[in-house]
Design an enzyme around this catalytic site. Sequence first.
Site, mmCIF file in Angstrom:
data_model
loop_
_atom_site.group_PDB
_atom_site.id
_atom_site.type_symbol
_atom_site.label_atom_id
_atom_site.label_comp_id
_atom_site.label_asym_id
_atom_site.label_seq_id
_atom_site.Cartn_x
_atom_site.Cartn_y
_atom_site.Cartn_z
ATOM 1 N N GLU A 125 6.823 -13.383 32.449
ATOM 2 C CA GLU A 125 7.113 -12.290 31.503
ATOM 3 C C GLU A 125 8.503 -12.443 30.902
ATOM 4 O O GLU A 125 8.707 -12.189 29.719
ATOM 5 C CB GLU A 125 7.005 -10.921 32.203
ATOM 6 C CG GLU A 125 5.625 -10.589 32.764
ATOM 7 C CD GLU A 125 4.577 -10.308 31.685
ATOM 8 O OE1 GLU A 125 4.922 -10.326 30.491
ATOM 9 O OE2 GLU A 125 3.415 -10.081 32.055
ATOM 10 N N ASP A 272 -5.459 -17.335 30.191
ATOM 11 C CA ASP A 272 -5.403 -17.234 28.724
ATOM 12 C C ASP A 272 -4.371 -18.110 28.010
ATOM 13 O O ASP A 272 -4.706 -19.049 27.285
ATOM 14 C CB ASP A 272 -5.242 -15.758 28.307
ATOM 15 C CG ASP A 272 -4.137 -15.001 29.070
ATOM 16 O OD1 ASP A 272 -3.464 -15.621 29.899
ATOM 17 O OD2 ASP A 272 -3.943 -13.802 28.808
ATOM 18 N N GLU A 366 -9.525 -2.087 29.318
ATOM 19 C CA GLU A 366 -8.915 -3.222 30.027
ATOM 20 C C GLU A 366 -10.000 -4.199 30.521
ATOM 21 O O GLU A 366 -9.794 -5.401 30.534
ATOM 22 C CB GLU A 366 -8.074 -2.677 31.172
ATOM 23 C CG GLU A 366 -6.965 -3.508 31.707
ATOM 24 C CD GLU A 366 -5.923 -4.051 30.730
ATOM 25 O OE1 GLU A 366 -5.973 -3.804 29.515
ATOM 26 O OE2 GLU A 366 -5.050 -4.789 31.204
ATOM 27 N N GLU A 384 -4.090 -8.039 21.473
ATOM 28 C CA GLU A 384 -4.921 -9.237 21.312
ATOM 29 C C GLU A 384 -6.025 -9.089 20.265
ATOM 30 O O GLU A 384 -6.322 -10.026 19.522
ATOM 31 C CB GLU A 384 -5.551 -9.650 22.654
ATOM 32 C CG GLU A 384 -4.618 -10.356 23.614
ATOM 33 C CD GLU A 384 -3.646 -9.428 24.331
ATOM 34 O OE1 GLU A 384 -3.747 -8.196 24.159
ATOM 35 O OE2 GLU A 384 -2.775 -9.932 25.071
HETATM 36 C C1 DMJ Z 1 1.585 -10.088 26.035
HETATM 37 O O1 DMJ Z 1 2.734 -9.941 26.778
HETATM 38 C C2 DMJ Z 1 1.281 -11.525 25.785
HETATM 39 O O2 DMJ Z 1 0.435 -11.618 24.708
HETATM 40 C C3 DMJ Z 1 0.702 -12.228 26.969
HETATM 41 O O3 DMJ Z 1 0.311 -13.535 26.709
HETATM 42 C C4 DMJ Z 1 -0.459 -11.496 27.563
HETATM 43 N N1 DMJ Z 1 -0.577 -10.187 27.190
HETATM 44 C C5 DMJ Z 1 0.468 -9.357 26.711
HETATM 45 C C6 DMJ Z 1 -0.103 -8.302 25.804
HETATM 46 O O4 DMJ Z 1 -1.331 -7.855 26.172
#
Ligand code: DMJ
Length: 835
Positions: A125, A272, A366, A384
Amino acid sequence: MMWKTLLVVSLFCWGKCQDSQNMTPEEKGVIRDQIVEMFDHAYGSYMKYAYPADELMPLSCRGRVRGQEPNRGDIDDSLGKFSLTLIDTLDTLVVLNKLDEFEEAVKKAVSDVRLDNDVVVSVFETNIRVLGGLLGGHVMADLLRQRGERMQWYRDELLHMAKELGHRLLPAFNTTSGLPYPKVNLRYGVLNPLSRTGTESDTCTACAGTMILEFAALSRLSGNSVFEEHARKALDVLWERRQRGSDLVGTVINIHNGEWVRRDSGVGAGIDSYYEYLMKAYILLGDNVFLDRFNVHYSAIMKYISQPPLLLNVHMHNPTVSVRSWMDSLLAFFPGLQVLRGDLKPAIETHEMLYQVTKQHKFLPEAFTTEFRVHWGQHLLRPEFAESTYYLYKATGDPYYLRVGQSIVEKLNAYARVPCGFAAVQDVRTGTHEDRMDSFFLAEMFKYLYLMFSEKSHLPIDMDGYIFTTEAHLLPISLSTTQPPCPGNDTETVRISQEDLFTHSCPSTDTLFPNNPSFAKTIRDGYKYLTGVGRAFHPLPIREIELPLHDNGMEPVEFFKSMGISLTPLNEANMGDTGRLKEHKGVYRVKLVAELSQAPEEEVVVPHVVQLISPPFLGRTVLTAGPAKFGMDLTKQEHGVKGSIVKASPYTACGPIDNAAGLKGHIALALRGDCMFAAKARWLQKAGAIGVIFIDHREGSNSEETPLFQMVGDGDSTEDITLPLVFLFSREGAVLTAALEKHHNVDVLLLPKERQLGRDKMERVSMNLKFRLAEEGEMEGGAASGPTLEFVLENDEVLLKDEGEEELREKQQSEQQQSCTEESDRTQPSQIPGS
Ligand code: DMJ
């Protein structure tokens, strides 16, 4: 190398694509203004009520400061006391043409933000939000400075901060495998005795595989190759560890030995952005190795995981078997990635499915089942779906996607807007809000929405020259040529023989769908009523079905009956002219009387309870609890499971249990958060607990406002977990912990609600009680013996007097407590993944 990059990027056909015919420039302008107004409301609220805190709490109208609010578990690892939201928003200010505000924000970041706090943060993060935010901010500041109009005071301060942060993240890579630790202490690193980290042995695939864009950009902008080298090494390990048969990766990996810890494989949570970064590293750095790897994985994804319009999770070793029946909302980015690859058809299909789900539930929950029911109702204002919508609009120019974008804007305003910003939705079924506005809402959502409704002339920068990181920070694609590839670039090369239409180019829609200008609509139409929403009612037509006489001589009706299908024969009148065909041997005319239900029944969750049975509760305090899909099935235990409760230490139970001796033979209390329910259950089972009560970490949650859900496992087999497991929302959990604090020994019973102790008796009593008003004088001579109730009519109120008044009052109080749990006896759908 670069020409390939440009081919991919040229998919963004600003001028060439068909313009939005069904939305006038004026209408687009109105929506654009609306988006800017919403941004001002969100960012303005953060600056007014929360700054310099990391995040805004939009319901409390104050900042979220770590340590000053109840611990929410791993979500809090994004908060490093570094004004997260300010940094995450920097380049959004430029995209939205708020250049004065940008200059102001950069000054604040430079003067106020410290990166050496004694805080344990998530490496992933911090990299995508803070390092990415600083780099995006620097790139924009540098650009504006070069134009000579503003930022003339700027001396690369954001880049210096990025370098400092990069160095603070580097200790995480100090593992034998090269895979990074998931957490780092900004001041003390990982292995320092003061760091409070270093005991973690696992990380998620996305966590290890989503460093390359930021780290390579940092290396190339700062001239220090060390960052890029570490990020490449981590990617090499993940590639090396792919399952060679399926070419898929798992979700969680051991950072020391590279073994897979969770072998479920999908494109959503946990994996992802690993795939996203392989593709985008190729675009940003022009290095074929990343595209080659991406293509190998992509083929595997399309073979096993993508079943348009669904994206399923499968077992990486046995990929033809799907491991769960729900999808998470993070996978909504995937159609956007498919657009980047030029694979429009499945992108359109999956996106349309997601759109149908948002139509049904207002936002993407979610998690939702493969039948599009809510599986986990939370919605965190994730971007997203807007991201994919943006990519599809840019690739197709189809105004349909503008309408989708408009619906996102409207729903945010209608259902998430609150006086102090925008609030996440706790449950899309109830619309209740949560006191959080994550920084990605400002970093990503507003960029994608604003860009969707803007022409080139509205933007202060040429978007074609940039790539979005996973947090939508802007990095210039010129990075691959402005700096030589880093000297330590030893990324393992792989030559892949498989080549297809997309391997080295980005085909236009003309190639994919020749002679069909409305190709996107044609694809979408097949999925229009996927969830049953918006479908007009049409009486079922009478269909004629020819049923051949079966070889075994069975009459068709009998034959179908043997398969459990009953047919309704039509009467002559209904059959019109075709009636005469009835005589034909082996031909039946039937009316189809059933079709698949448009709105399938919600999945049933059997409510459970935690019943406090030791004195002074004696079964009168009953807390409504959610069951688990794994562990002991309490519905099959005639008398439930009984035991005294002990709080686990650590309370989150995500690692070895310190108080195993005290827990042995007891029912453990454990806080939700930090790791999966299954992981906690395993630690507690190992410690000798005989059951587990999980308590929600979200403050104020309760079973009256939030539908019950079933906890689910971690995607792998959970057969080894044999404990009974139940879940309490935090308000019910507080009753239990308060009881434990006061009485030290609290015995409870875990069982399905319908079997709670005394329930039958209570029902019988309440049915048999009869009252009559006593005749005047009747009570005076002691006519009644034993406990009596006397109603005294006075001032129009009925007062209740009792010989054992105190006792009764106590009972009333405890029944009040009890009824607050009984009212929430709702059977609701959904399960919840992990924690
Ligand atoms: C974001 O912090 C980024 O897109 C990350 O890759 C995954 N998801 C959150 C938002 O949903």
